[in-house]
Design an enzyme around this catalytic site. Sequence first.
Site, PDB file in Angstrom:
ATOM      1  N   SER A  95       0.915  -1.199  -0.161  1.00  0.00           N
ATOM      2  CA  SER A  95      -0.052  -0.059  -0.073  1.00  0.00           C
ATOM      3  C   SER A  95       0.750   1.140   0.052  1.00  0.00           C
ATOM      4  CB  SER A  95      -1.036  -0.146   1.250  1.00  0.00           C
ATOM      5  OG  SER A  95      -1.944   1.059   1.020  1.00  0.00           O
ATOM      6  N   ASN A 119      -0.411  -4.574  -3.486  1.00  0.00           N
ATOM      7  CA  ASN A 119      -1.759  -3.444  -2.986  1.00  0.00           C
ATOM      8  C   ASN A 119      -1.371  -2.242  -3.269  1.00  0.00           C
ATOM      9  OD1 ASN A 119      -1.925  -6.195  -1.068  1.00  0.00           O
ATOM     10  ND2 ASN A 119      -4.042  -5.894  -2.067  1.00  0.00           N
ATOM     11  N   HIS A 240      -7.183  -6.353   0.492  1.00  0.00           N
ATOM     12  CA  HIS A 240      -6.152  -5.324   0.334  1.00  0.00           C
ATOM     13  C   HIS A 240      -5.148  -5.994   1.353  1.00  0.00           C
ATOM     14  CE1 HIS A 240      -4.312  -1.550  -0.069  1.00  0.00           C
ATOM     15  NE2 HIS A 240      -4.084  -1.466   1.318  1.00  0.00           N
TER      16      HIS A 240
END
Length: 265
Positions: A95, A119, A240
Amino acid sequence: MEMIRRFHTKNGTAYAEHGTGEPLVVIHGVGMRLEAWAPQMAVLGRSHRVIAVDMPGHGESRPLPQEARLEVFVDWLGLFLDDLELERANVAGHSMGALIAAGAAATFGERVSRVALLNAVYRRDAAASAAVIERAREIRAGQVDVDGPLLRWFGADCRESDVYRLTRRWLSSVDRAGYATAYAAFASGDSTYADCWPNVGCPALFLTGADDPNSTPAMARAMADAAPCGHAALIEGHRHMVNLTAPDEVNAILLEWLAKPEEMK
């Protein structure tokens, strides 16, 4: 999951490591802490020196200035490599950590043996960009929503899982100022290094959950298509937090990526 013993660099970054061999530096996402990589440390540490870091303002790492943008987080990673005297390393991020890893490949790629983005967001559309920027404003104003992100990350049917509860605990306890700084950089950083991939010659992995509504499969494929040695991997049935919800599959994919020959520039 127990707290992992940390070490601290002279510049205030907290980290933990496991194993010996070729170094692999792993960077977590906004609101998390280095323990999020525990499943990867346990397995990848059998063949590599896995070094997990607390992102600035998270865990026990010193925060960056409030106005720090993504480029400052990338500089922080370079300084961390200096502090550990790592001339080259594999770098993987999840992320927000993935955006930092992308910045490392773009700005000091000669030090990056392989890069993996888990992700990762890439060129959000106008609606998604507006939504995340508004969330960054709310967080800066002290309006921290814990359950909204978890719903996006896991889906409604995972609320009773141990991983959901663990992630909620981390997000609930994060330093609010550090969280706000990192989230603002995350909100504005999806296009900062988006043009870098044609110039990244090392093995580049782009992995996401097939059901991730924000770090979408289309984003992973687009980055993989742009990188000379890019590869996209999807984890079916997951969103996620794939490194926690599908650790066996993620570890297998990461081991395959780590086995690829380096492409020297």
